[in-house]
Design a protein around this motif. Structure first.
Motif, PDB file in Angstrom:
ATOM      1  N   PRO A 341     -27.314 -19.814 -30.436  1.00 33.89           N
ATOM      2  CA  PRO A 341     -28.651 -18.786 -30.834  1.00 33.89           C
ATOM      3  C   PRO A 341     -29.458 -18.259 -29.627  1.00 33.89           C
ATOM      4  CG  PRO A 341     -28.940 -21.180 -31.424  1.00 33.89           C
ATOM      5  CD  PRO A 341     -27.668 -21.112 -30.871  1.00 33.89           C
ATOM      6  N   TYR A 342     -29.998 -17.106 -30.019  1.00 37.15           N
ATOM      7  CA  TYR A 342     -30.776 -16.908 -29.043  1.00 37.15           C
ATOM      8  C   TYR A 342     -30.436 -16.489 -27.677  1.00 37.15           C
ATOM      9  CZ  TYR A 342     -34.058 -18.010 -32.667  1.00 37.15           C
ATOM     10  OH  TYR A 342     -34.570 -17.897 -34.174  1.00 37.15           O
ATOM     11  N   ALA A 343     -29.243 -15.855 -27.535  1.00 42.24           N
ATOM     12  CA  ALA A 343     -28.535 -15.390 -26.206  1.00 42.24           C
ATOM     13  C   ALA A 343     -29.063 -13.852 -26.244  1.00 42.24           C
ATOM     14  CB  ALA A 343     -27.104 -15.570 -26.517  1.00 42.24           C
ATOM     15  N   HIS A 344     -28.943 -13.566 -24.842  1.00 43.38           N
ATOM     16  CA  HIS A 344     -29.150 -12.197 -24.521  1.00 43.38           C
ATOM     17  C   HIS A 344     -28.484 -11.743 -23.692  1.00 43.38           C
ATOM     18  CE1 HIS A 344     -32.544  -9.136 -22.958  1.00 43.38           C
ATOM     19  NE2 HIS A 344     -31.525  -8.561 -23.361  1.00 43.38           N
ATOM     20  N   LEU A 345     -27.485 -10.506 -24.240  1.00 47.26           N
ATOM     21  CA  LEU A 345     -26.548  -9.720 -23.134  1.00 47.26           C
ATOM     22  C   LEU A 345     -27.189  -8.657 -22.890  1.00 47.26           C
ATOM     23  CD1 LEU A 345     -23.027 -10.162 -24.766  1.00 47.26           C
ATOM     24  CD2 LEU A 345     -24.221 -11.641 -23.120  1.00 47.26           C
ATOM     25  N   ARG A 346     -27.560  -8.375 -21.590  1.00 43.11           N
ATOM     26  CA  ARG A 346     -28.195  -6.944 -21.174  1.00 43.11           C
ATOM     27  C   ARG A 346     -27.191  -6.247 -20.855  1.00 43.11           C
ATOM     28  NH1 ARG A 346     -32.229  -8.719 -16.721  1.00 43.11           N
ATOM     29  NH2 ARG A 346     -32.189  -6.517 -16.203  1.00 43.11           N
ATOM     30  N   PRO A 347     -27.308  -4.790 -20.630  1.00 45.01           N
ATOM     31  CA  PRO A 347     -26.319  -3.578 -20.462  1.00 45.01           C
ATOM     32  C   PRO A 347     -25.256  -4.154 -19.361  1.00 45.01           C
ATOM     33  CG  PRO A 347     -28.358  -2.580 -20.822  1.00 45.01           C
ATOM     34  CD  PRO A 347     -28.604  -4.116 -20.688  1.00 45.01           C
ATOM     35  N   GLU A 362     -29.516 -15.753 -20.606  1.00 45.28           N
ATOM     36  CA  GLU A 362     -29.360 -14.229 -20.559  1.00 45.28           C
ATOM     37  C   GLU A 362     -28.148 -13.845 -19.445  1.00 45.28           C
ATOM     38  OE1 GLU A 362     -32.403 -10.926 -18.568  1.00 45.28           O
ATOM     39  OE2 GLU A 362     -33.139 -12.840 -19.255  1.00 45.28           O
ATOM     40  N   ILE A 363     -27.486 -12.854 -19.696  1.00 44.48           N
ATOM     41  CA  ILE A 363     -26.348 -12.237 -19.034  1.00 44.48           C
ATOM     42  C   ILE A 363     -26.786 -10.911 -18.624  1.00 44.48           C
ATOM     43  CG2 ILE A 363     -23.868 -12.017 -18.887  1.00 44.48           C
ATOM     44  CD1 ILE A 363     -24.718 -14.766 -19.262  1.00 44.48           C
ATOM     45  N   LYS A 364     -26.714 -10.291 -17.237  1.00 42.98           N
ATOM     46  CA  LYS A 364     -27.042  -9.065 -16.998  1.00 42.98           C
ATOM     47  C   LYS A 364     -25.808  -8.498 -16.320  1.00 42.98           C
ATOM     48  CE  LYS A 364     -28.592  -6.186 -13.962  1.00 42.98           C
ATOM     49  NZ  LYS A 364     -28.638  -6.342 -12.406  1.00 42.98           N
ATOM     50  N   LYS A 365     -25.168  -7.405 -16.441  1.00 43.41           N
ATOM     51  CA  LYS A 365     -24.191  -6.781 -15.678  1.00 43.41           C
ATOM     52  C   LYS A 365     -23.239  -7.633 -14.835  1.00 43.41           C
ATOM     53  CE  LYS A 365     -24.352  -2.735 -12.334  1.00 43.41           C
ATOM     54  NZ  LYS A 365     -24.658  -2.263 -11.286  1.00 43.41           N
ATOM     55  N   SER A 366     -22.743  -8.751 -15.726  1.00 42.06           N
ATOM     56  CA  SER A 366     -21.981  -9.538 -15.263  1.00 42.06           C
ATOM     57  C   SER A 366     -20.581  -9.473 -16.307  1.00 42.06           C
ATOM     58  CB  SER A 366     -22.454 -10.834 -15.276  1.00 42.06           C
ATOM     59  OG  SER A 366     -23.621 -11.023 -14.395  1.00 42.06           O
ATOM     60  N   VAL A 367     -19.527 -10.308 -15.692  1.00 40.85           N
ATOM     61  CA  VAL A 367     -18.345 -10.815 -16.255  1.00 40.85           C
ATOM     62  C   VAL A 367     -18.126 -12.283 -16.498  1.00 40.85           C
ATOM     63  CG1 VAL A 367     -15.763 -10.592 -16.262  1.00 40.85           C
ATOM     64  CG2 VAL A 367     -16.921  -8.704 -15.400  1.00 40.85           C
ATOM     65  N   ILE A 368     -17.988 -12.574 -17.726  1.00 41.30           N
ATOM     66  CA  ILE A 368     -18.182 -14.137 -18.056  1.00 41.30           C
ATOM     67  C   ILE A 368     -16.688 -14.530 -18.548  1.00 41.30           C
ATOM     68  CG2 ILE A 368     -18.775 -16.056 -19.361  1.00 41.30           C
ATOM     69  CD1 ILE A 368     -21.128 -14.797 -17.471  1.00 41.30           C
ATOM     70  N   GLY A 369     -15.753 -15.108 -17.502  1.00 38.39           N
ATOM     71  CA  GLY A 369     -14.404 -15.027 -17.705  1.00 38.39           C
ATOM     72  C   GLY A 369     -13.723 -15.698 -19.125  1.00 38.39           C
ATOM     73  N   GLU A 370     -12.635 -15.814 -19.134  1.00 36.06           N
ATOM     74  CA  GLU A 370     -11.957 -16.274 -20.457  1.00 36.06           C
ATOM     75  C   GLU A 370     -12.416 -17.713 -20.552  1.00 36.06           C
ATOM     76  OE1 GLU A 370      -7.543 -16.664 -22.220  1.00 36.06           O
ATOM     77  OE2 GLU A 370      -8.196 -14.989 -20.812  1.00 36.06           O
ATOM     78  N   GLY A 371     -12.880 -18.260 -21.700  1.00 35.12           N
ATOM     79  CA  GLY A 371     -13.142 -19.497 -21.964  1.00 35.12           C
ATOM     80  C   GLY A 371     -14.178 -20.316 -21.013  1.00 35.12           C
ATOM     81  N   SER A 372     -14.878 -19.353 -20.199  1.00 32.22           N
ATOM     82  CA  SER A 372     -16.240 -19.867 -19.508  1.00 32.22           C
ATOM     83  C   SER A 372     -17.167 -20.106 -20.442  1.00 32.22           C
ATOM     84  CB  SER A 372     -16.446 -18.959 -18.495  1.00 32.22           C
ATOM     85  OG  SER A 372     -15.587 -18.965 -17.491  1.00 32.22           O
TER      86      SER A 372
END
Length: 467
Positions: A341-347, A362-372
């Motif tokens: 809950p309350y996660a934030h994906l920026r553009p 919070e994630i911004k302009k990033s790639v989060i890899g498979e299963g990470s």
């Protein structure tokens, strides 16, 4: 691709001031369901594939033209669009007169209002087919409304054919009982329209030229003038105030949820979600109350959106769970991911298959890899993260030096302890481990352990002397 209807020009009247909106924004640019009113009308017009579309502008003409031109690609409008400026705002007749140089190039003219966002393409198509089949000189779309107050009434002859349109202010008691009103949408044979416009006389206290009077003129010329009736009166509702804007919004949102329910989406309370007109959602996805799904968002099948999730212009694949309060903007989420809950994906964020971003991360302009996994209280910005990475709570990428943004690279299967700072630009190679509380400023090689924290010092409290 459909062949353009060579002889059809669609004219949209959007020159009015809209004073009742109490806003400096031109009335046709107010949004309904995520798109300006004018965009809904242009999209409906485009679906008929006309040879050209004319847009009559007047009030704030430059703003209208600029905004519409910028929006056309996103709205999918490819028909040639001609802007016509109405300099004298003296009624609908003057607006169409101003467009005559354009209209005279075509055989048929369809006139639409620039304030009717609930207009349906299917109705316009049926109306045009009927117009052609009946070799009409003119046609008006008539709808029966529960409360016709303020609208012009369609008066019919004894045999049911069109007699005339009477404005509300000019109507006698008998005419006021009529519930069939003029929608303000018409079809004309262009030469007959030009002739009828030339005969218009100014009417009413404002000395305006009424387009409705052209229908009586064309009838007097012995050409068939027909009423095309539609059961759905809502599509003729004009937006003249903020109250009517909210009414149009409610109707269109209900249309959107009805379409999605029909397509197999589960929405337990359709009145408690806010879904824009262009949103697509796959079957068996479950949308809880309080969700806002905006812009051109596409959501796959079998997704779960818990309450108060906000998504804008994003692509969400199948089997994704978005927990309570998650916010996603201009991002891509692959299948089997979990957010919140309350996660934030920026553009410009991308979550690869099976990735997890947890509460208050919070994630911004990033790639989060498979299963990470970035499960708790972390900020990951300008980062390229591989597969199978575990990010401990409180991890921060220090990506901004006051002038520029810098990249962090984290290789596959790296293990990041809690409360780690990455001072970018920095690279952590695959299978590396970072000790909790470290501030990493240099390359961490493959399969190594990096600990970057000062040694703990404990100072024992000295005994206190008392007199």
């Amino acid at each position: 691709k459909m062949v353009a209807k060579k002889n059809l020009c669609i004219l949209i009247l959007a020159a009015g001031k809209g004073t009742r909106m109490k806003s400096p924004l031109p009335k046709p640019l107010h949004p309904v369901c995520g798109l300006p009113i004018i965009a809904h009308i242009l999209k409906a017009a485009q679906a008929l594939n006309p040879a050209a579309i004319g847009l009559v502008v007047g009030h704030e003409a430059a703003t209208m033209e600029e905004t519409v031109k910028a929006g056309l690609p996103a709205w999918g409008v490819t028909a040639p669009l001609v802007f016509v400026e109405q300099t004298e705002l003296t009624g609908s007749g003057s607006a169409v007169k101003a467009a005559l140089p354009l209209l005279n190039r075509f055989e048929d003219v369809m006139v639409l209002n620039g304030d009717t966002p609930l207009l349906k393409t299917a109705t316009l198509e049926q109306m045009y087919s009927s117009f052609e089949e009946n070799a009409s000189g003119a046609m008006v779309l008539g709808v029966s409304v529960p409360d016709p107050a303020g609208y012009g009434r369609i008066v019919r002859e004894a045999d049911g054919s069109f007699a005339r349109i009477v404005e509300h202010a000019d109507a006698d008691e008998k005419t006021l009982l009529i519930h069939e009103i003029n929608s303000g949408m018409y079809l004309f044979k262009s030469p007959l329209l030009a002739q009828a416009l030339a005969e218009l006389k100014p009417q009413g206290p404002k000395h305006e030229f009424y387009l409705t009077d052209t229908l009586s003129s064309i009838k007097a010329m012995q050409h068939p003038v027909l009423v095309f009736g539609s059961e759905d009166y809502q599509q003729a509702l004009g937006v003249n105030s903020k109250a009517q804007l909210s009414q149009a919004e409610l109707i269109m949102r209900r249309r959107v949820t009805d379409r999605l329910l029909e397509e197999g989406v589960t929405i337990p309370n359709p009145d408690a979600v806010f879904i824009d007109a262009e949103v697509q959602i796959g079957a068996d996805s479950f949308i809880c109350p309080g969700c806002y799904i905006c812009g051109k968002t596409v959501i796959g099948k079998n997704c779960m959106l818990e309450g108060n999730v906000y998504i804008k212009d994003s692509v969400i694949a199948d089997n994704v769970t978005l927990k309570m309060g998650t916010y996603v903007e201009e991002s891509q989420v692959d299948e089997n991911c979990q957010l919140g809950p309350y996660a934030h994906l920026r553009p410009k964020s991308v979550l690869k298959k099976g990735a997890k971003v947890g509460n208050f991360s919070e994630i911004k302009k990033s790639v989060i890899g498979e299963g990470s996994k970035v499960n708790h209280l972390s900020y990951i910005g300008d980062t390229d993260m591989g597969a199978g990475v575990n990010v401990g709570a409180g991890t921060i990428t220090c990506n901004y030096d006051g002038k520029n943004k810098h990249q962090t690279v984290i290789g596959d299967h790296a293990f990041i302890g809690s409360n780690v700072n990455f001072v970018a630009p920095v690279t952590v190679e695959k299978y590396a481990k970072i000790g909790a509380g470290s501030t990493i400023t240099k390359l961490v090689p493959e399969q190594s352990l990096a600990i970057a924290r000062s040694r703990q010092v404990v100072l024992e409290k000295k005994g206190i002397q008392h007199d």
